[in-house]
Motif scaffolding. Sequence first.
Motif, mmCIF file in Angstrom:
data_model
loop_
_atom_site.group_PDB
_atom_site.id
_atom_site.type_symbol
_atom_site.label_atom_id
_atom_site.label_comp_id
_atom_site.label_asym_id
_atom_site.label_seq_id
_atom_site.Cartn_x
_atom_site.Cartn_y
_atom_site.Cartn_z
ATOM 1 N N ARG A 104 0.829 -1.208 0.000
ATOM 2 C CA ARG A 104 0.000 0.000 0.000
ATOM 3 C C ARG A 104 0.866 1.261 0.000
ATOM 4 O O ARG A 104 0.505 2.263 0.588
ATOM 5 N N GLY A 105 2.029 1.194 -0.615
ATOM 6 C CA GLY A 105 2.888 2.365 -0.716
ATOM 7 C C GLY A 105 3.707 2.667 0.519
ATOM 8 O O GLY A 105 4.297 3.735 0.618
ATOM 9 N N GLU A 106 3.775 1.735 1.455
ATOM 10 C CA GLU A 106 4.514 1.986 2.693
ATOM 11 C C GLU A 106 5.982 2.339 2.421
ATOM 12 O O GLU A 106 6.572 3.148 3.133
ATOM 13 N N ASP A 107 6.568 1.721 1.400
ATOM 14 C CA ASP A 107 7.974 1.973 1.094
ATOM 15 C C ASP A 107 8.185 3.294 0.334
ATOM 16 O O ASP A 107 9.315 3.713 0.119
ATOM 17 N N HIS A 108 7.108 3.987 -0.044
ATOM 18 C CA HIS A 108 7.253 5.281 -0.714
ATOM 19 C C HIS A 108 7.815 6.330 0.235
ATOM 20 O O HIS A 108 8.207 7.416 -0.194
ATOM 21 N N CYS A 109 7.874 6.020 1.530
ATOM 22 C CA CYS A 109 8.495 6.934 2.488
ATOM 23 C C CYS A 109 9.973 7.149 2.148
ATOM 24 O O CYS A 109 10.573 8.126 2.585
ATOM 25 N N GLN A 110 10.548 6.272 1.353
ATOM 26 C CA GLN A 110 11.906 6.458 0.861
ATOM 27 C C GLN A 110 12.039 7.819 0.158
ATOM 28 O O GLN A 110 13.080 8.459 0.222
ATOM 29 N N PHE A 111 10.979 8.286 -0.495
ATOM 30 C CA PHE A 111 11.041 9.546 -1.235
ATOM 31 C C PHE A 111 11.202 10.761 -0.333
ATOM 32 O O PHE A 111 11.600 11.826 -0.785
ATOM 33 N N ARG A 119 3.149 4.382 7.545
ATOM 34 C CA ARG A 119 1.711 4.090 7.545
ATOM 35 C C ARG A 119 1.099 4.852 6.389
ATOM 36 O O ARG A 119 1.537 5.958 6.059
ATOM 37 N N THR A 120 0.076 4.273 5.785
ATOM 38 C CA THR A 120 -0.623 4.940 4.694
ATOM 39 C C THR A 120 -2.118 4.809 4.898
ATOM 40 O O THR A 120 -2.592 3.960 5.643
ATOM 41 N N GLY A 121 -2.859 5.650 4.228
ATOM 42 C CA GLY A 121 -4.306 5.553 4.344
ATOM 43 C C GLY A 121 -4.977 6.451 3.323
ATOM 44 O O GLY A 121 -4.308 7.138 2.560
ATOM 45 N N PRO A 122 -6.257 6.517 3.326
ATOM 46 C CA PRO A 122 -7.125 5.570 4.026
ATOM 47 C C PRO A 122 -7.085 4.210 3.328
ATOM 48 O O PRO A 122 -6.744 4.121 2.149
ATOM 49 N N GLN A 123 -7.373 3.182 4.060
ATOM 50 C CA GLN A 123 -7.370 1.843 3.485
ATOM 51 C C GLN A 123 -8.641 1.625 2.674
ATOM 52 O O GLN A 123 -9.736 1.842 3.156
ATOM 53 N N SER A 124 -8.473 1.247 1.423
ATOM 54 C CA SER A 124 -9.623 0.952 0.568
ATOM 55 C C SER A 124 -9.193 -0.072 -0.468
ATOM 56 O O SER A 124 -8.033 -0.465 -0.521
ATOM 57 N N TYR A 125 -10.109 -0.489 -1.290
ATOM 58 C CA TYR A 125 -9.805 -1.440 -2.347
ATOM 59 C C TYR A 125 -9.388 -0.695 -3.604
ATOM 60 O O TYR A 125 -9.869 0.410 -3.864
ATOM 61 N N VAL A 126 -8.499 -1.283 -4.385
ATOM 62 C CA VAL A 126 -8.050 -0.641 -5.622
ATOM 63 C C VAL A 126 -9.240 -0.347 -6.537
ATOM 64 O O VAL A 126 -9.233 0.638 -7.272
ATOM 65 N N GLY A 150 -4.309 2.984 -10.273
ATOM 66 C CA GLY A 150 -5.666 2.951 -9.729
ATOM 67 C C GLY A 150 -6.468 1.804 -10.316
ATOM 68 O O GLY A 150 -5.932 0.783 -10.732
ATOM 69 N N TYR A 151 -7.787 1.988 -10.343
ATOM 70 C CA TYR A 151 -8.706 0.954 -10.807
ATOM 71 C C TYR A 151 -8.358 0.513 -12.226
ATOM 72 O O TYR A 151 -7.977 1.323 -13.065
ATOM 73 N N MET A 152 -8.486 -0.782 -12.493
ATOM 74 C CA MET A 152 -8.185 -1.415 -13.781
ATOM 75 C C MET A 152 -6.678 -1.443 -14.072
ATOM 76 O O MET A 152 -6.272 -1.634 -15.209
ATOM 77 N N THR A 153 -5.843 -1.212 -13.053
ATOM 78 C CA THR A 153 -4.390 -1.353 -13.175
ATOM 79 C C THR A 153 -3.917 -2.148 -11.961
ATOM 80 O O THR A 153 -4.660 -2.279 -10.984
ATOM 81 N N PRO A 154 -2.702 -2.643 -11.976
ATOM 82 C CA PRO A 154 -2.191 -3.331 -10.778
ATOM 83 C C PRO A 154 -1.599 -2.390 -9.729
ATOM 84 O O PRO A 154 -0.994 -2.842 -8.775
ATOM 85 N N VAL A 158 -2.452 5.906 -2.479
ATOM 86 C CA VAL A 158 -3.065 6.254 -1.198
ATOM 87 C C VAL A 158 -3.312 7.758 -1.087
ATOM 88 O O VAL A 158 -2.796 8.549 -1.872
ATOM 89 N N GLY A 159 -4.087 8.139 -0.070
ATOM 90 C CA GLY A 159 -4.441 9.530 0.162
ATOM 91 C C GLY A 159 -3.477 10.262 1.077
ATOM 92 O O GLY A 159 -3.415 11.485 1.075
ATOM 93 N N TRP A 160 -2.708 9.528 1.891
ATOM 94 C CA TRP A 160 -1.728 10.150 2.776
ATOM 95 C C TRP A 160 -0.679 9.137 3.228
ATOM 96 O O TRP A 160 -0.883 7.929 3.118
ATOM 97 N N TYR A 161 0.441 9.678 3.713
ATOM 98 C CA TYR A 161 1.546 8.877 4.248
ATOM 99 C C TYR A 161 1.942 9.437 5.606
ATOM 100 O O TYR A 161 1.897 10.649 5.817
ATOM 101 N N GLU A 162 2.352 8.557 6.509
ATOM 102 C CA GLU A 162 3.005 8.939 7.765
ATOM 103 C C GLU A 162 4.325 8.185 7.801
ATOM 104 O O GLU A 162 4.343 6.971 7.979
ATOM 105 N N CYS A 163 5.416 8.905 7.616
ATOM 106 C CA CYS A 163 6.718 8.280 7.442
ATOM 107 C C CYS A 163 7.647 8.453 8.635
ATOM 108 O O CYS A 163 8.785 7.989 8.609
ATOM 109 N N GLY A 164 7.189 9.151 9.682
ATOM 110 C CA GLY A 164 8.054 9.379 10.838
ATOM 111 C C GLY A 164 9.072 10.483 10.582
ATOM 112 O O GLY A 164 9.968 10.686 11.393
ATOM 113 N N VAL A 165 8.950 11.175 9.456
ATOM 114 C CA VAL A 165 9.848 12.274 9.096
ATOM 115 C C VAL A 165 9.032 13.557 9.068
ATOM 116 O O VAL A 165 8.132 13.686 8.224
#
Length: 171
Positions: A104-111, A119-126, A150-154, A158-165
């Motif tokens: 769910r994009g958790e590793d995007h905090c690398q950016f 942490r990412t959210g809100p949790q929903s289905y693709v 998004g939809y019809m793609t793999p 997400v709408g937000w990230y919490e990366c501890g930074v």
Amino acid sequence: MMYYFKVQAKNLYGYGPISSSVSYVTESDNPLLIVRPPGGEPIWIPFTFKYDPTYSECSGKQYVKRTWYRKFVGVVLCNSLRYKIYLSDDLRDTFYSVGDSWGRGEDHCQFVDSHLDGRTGPQSYVEALPTIQGYYRQYRQEPVSFGRIGYMTPYYYVGWYECGVPIPGKW
């Protein structure tokens, strides 16, 4: 930004003639984006950028900085510890969300220079995500590609990230 300089070389016989002007262009229109503070990490610069607001829960201040692989990362703050991350090739271009096909994009905090998965959210289905243009990748450290997410793609986004930074810096 265009810079001009002249070169004079020294060899065994002394100094050579001064060259005619040589010009070069920096990678950024804003040289502040490549200045590094004493810790060596790039600083966040307040900068209002164009972005696709689809599925973002954040609408606060905007900051940008250069990434290590020749992209700009932009954040729109919900608060200093929760933000939406975007990428762009150019400051003047639109900044886009980042999709993930493994998680769910958790590793995007690398950016934002976090070594932790966030942490990412809100949790929903693709299936609930609109199909939009954006960057995507599958694994941490993998270069991003551009296309549909998004939809019809793999690619989930997400709408937000919490990366501890905290952005723009310590609080």
